[in-house]
Motif scaffolding. Structure first.
Motif, PDB file in Angstrom:
ATOM      1  N   GLN A  90      90.230  11.623  56.551  1.00 27.64           N
ATOM      2  CA  GLN A  90      88.936  12.304  56.470  1.00 27.64           C
ATOM      3  C   GLN A  90      89.047  13.781  56.131  1.00 27.64           C
ATOM      4  OE1 GLN A  90      87.346  10.866  60.365  1.00 27.64           O
ATOM      5  NE2 GLN A  90      85.586  10.319  59.108  1.00 27.64           N
ATOM      6  N   THR A 117      91.418  15.020  54.007  1.00 26.52           N
ATOM      7  CA  THR A 117      92.108  15.222  52.733  1.00 26.52           C
ATOM      8  C   THR A 117      91.080  15.450  51.632  1.00 26.52           C
ATOM      9  OG1 THR A 117      93.965  13.836  53.434  1.00 26.52           O
ATOM     10  CG2 THR A 117      93.689  14.176  51.065  1.00 26.52           C
ATOM     11  N   PRO A 118      91.106  16.620  50.997  1.00 32.30           N
ATOM     12  CA  PRO A 118      90.074  16.946  50.010  1.00 32.30           C
ATOM     13  C   PRO A 118      90.285  16.201  48.695  1.00 32.30           C
ATOM     14  CG  PRO A 118      91.715  18.686  50.097  1.00 32.30           C
ATOM     15  CD  PRO A 118      92.091  17.705  51.161  1.00 32.30           C
ATOM     16  N   THR A 119      89.175  15.988  47.985  1.00 27.55           N
ATOM     17  CA  THR A 119      89.283  15.370  46.662  1.00 27.55           C
ATOM     18  C   THR A 119      89.299  16.431  45.562  1.00 27.55           C
ATOM     19  OG1 THR A 119      86.880  15.119  46.632  1.00 27.55           O
ATOM     20  CG2 THR A 119      88.173  13.214  47.332  1.00 27.55           C
ATOM     21  N   ARG A 120      88.980  17.674  45.923  1.00 26.12           N
ATOM     22  CA  ARG A 120      89.004  18.747  44.925  1.00 26.12           C
ATOM     23  C   ARG A 120      89.221  20.085  45.623  1.00 26.12           C
ATOM     24  NH1 ARG A 120      83.906  21.156  45.013  1.00 26.12           N
ATOM     25  NH2 ARG A 120      84.252  22.163  43.042  1.00 26.12           N
TER      26      ARG A 120
END
Lengths: 225, 225
Positions: free
Chosen positions: A11, A13-16
């Protein structure tokens, strides 16, 4: 031993913009401690709800509170409530030469987890004192503490700081190389939350002077570059 | 004709402190316009997520934007995303004689609805300009506008202001009658978001002076009693 960073979870961990995200414990604590309030998100009947709430950090626990009758408090008391608690500090407006590169300098902490009711009386009282002191350090020692009835009317929730991340933007605008010669001003307008003059309550006895914890009020801050 | 108030909906009917909740359109607009950012909540895999976002109000539409690659943007583009957008302004710390009656003076708007992607190119460009001007009024006319590539990299979402409420607390602490003679200071410490001196970007040509929209920056405000 406490690790210097929170573990990265699915939850958090960024996607960008992953370059802006860290898990540094000290940085997280300083944002939680500096912010006056947080925004608590939960799911009610399948839909998102986001409400502002006061919060207090004690070690690796975050405390929230509310009326025992409030929907979210009842849901949390009934087996725990999945929440996302987000705390955002605005440090400045980032004005670039292009519209696209405009941004905000900010520090934002996101905590995922299950908020559970605090049933232990000693922990509840300590959390309520921490909630007062989180807003005005030193205040809880200079007020009347909660009565039995007031304690019963208040639900305190505990959320462990386990799935936590912090996203930060600092510094000047990031203009494209090809925009640097454009004739537009660019830079940062810093923003801070500033106190005005304290307003005594109507009817306050003139003999009661404004205490240091009010006149010297400031947020605990950390240097931001 | 536009009504003076938003209709009360199931989602905007409070379960407590209903005296603090109204649906007044002008009050809602002023909070949305004054705040630099909002907190957007949505549900991802059954769990709540809350993220800070910039927003801009144009009439009865609220616009949000983000990277076209961001999870929430992709979800919204794919048929709409149920969101709760909450905007909170902190006006002061309310220090009562009792711990229990401590509070915050604040104005908080909550918007429920479905955020949908703006596909019309003209509306998208207008929304992006509004997003820049929402942060710094007048700024969008003094920067390079978005390129084709930048437009493609950005997703703009529209959320109609339909299910909307505003919760407000103002004024002095509400101490219990029996606490009024306690020897504790009580009152309000007002808080405002104040700009510091603008910091020009490194390398900015010295001939470019700081424009009025930066030096005179202030939030549009309404009187709060």
């Amino acid at each position: 031993m406490t690790q210097a960073s929170y573990p990265r979870t699915a939850q958090t961990t960024p996607t960008r913009h992953s370059d802006r995200v860290t898990y540094d414990r000290t940085a997280v604590h300083s944002v939680l401690d500096e912010a006056v309030l947080c925004h608590v998100g939960y799911v009610l009947d399948g839909r998102p709800v986001v409400l502002p709430q006061l919060h207090a950090r004690v070690g690796e626990q975050l405390y929230l509170h509310g009326s025992s009758g409030a929907r979210a408090m009842r849901a949390a008391a009934d087996g725990g409530l999945a929440v996302c608690v987000t705390v955002t500090l605005i440090d400045g407006l980032v004005l670039a030469r292009s519209a696209f590169n405009h941004s905000i300098n900010y520090r934002s902490v996101v905590v995922h987890g299950i908020a559970a009711e605090v049933s232990n009386e000693a922990e509840k009282q300590a959390a309520l004192a921490a909630l007062v002191d989180a807003v005005v350090p030193g205040r809880s020692a200079a007020v009347r503490g909660p009565s039995r009835k007031e304690l019963a009317a208040t639900t305190v929730l505990r959320l462990a700081l386990e799935s936590v991340s912090i996203k930060t933007r600092t510094g000047p605008p990031g203009d494209d190389e090809s925009d640097l010669d454009l004739p537009y001003w660019a830079g940062v307008l810093p923003l801070t939350q500033a106190p005005g003059p304290p307003a005594p309550a109507p009817g306050l006895a003139p003999s009661i002077s404004t205490p240091d914890h009010v006149t010297a009020w400031t947020r605990p801050t950390t240097p931001s570059s």
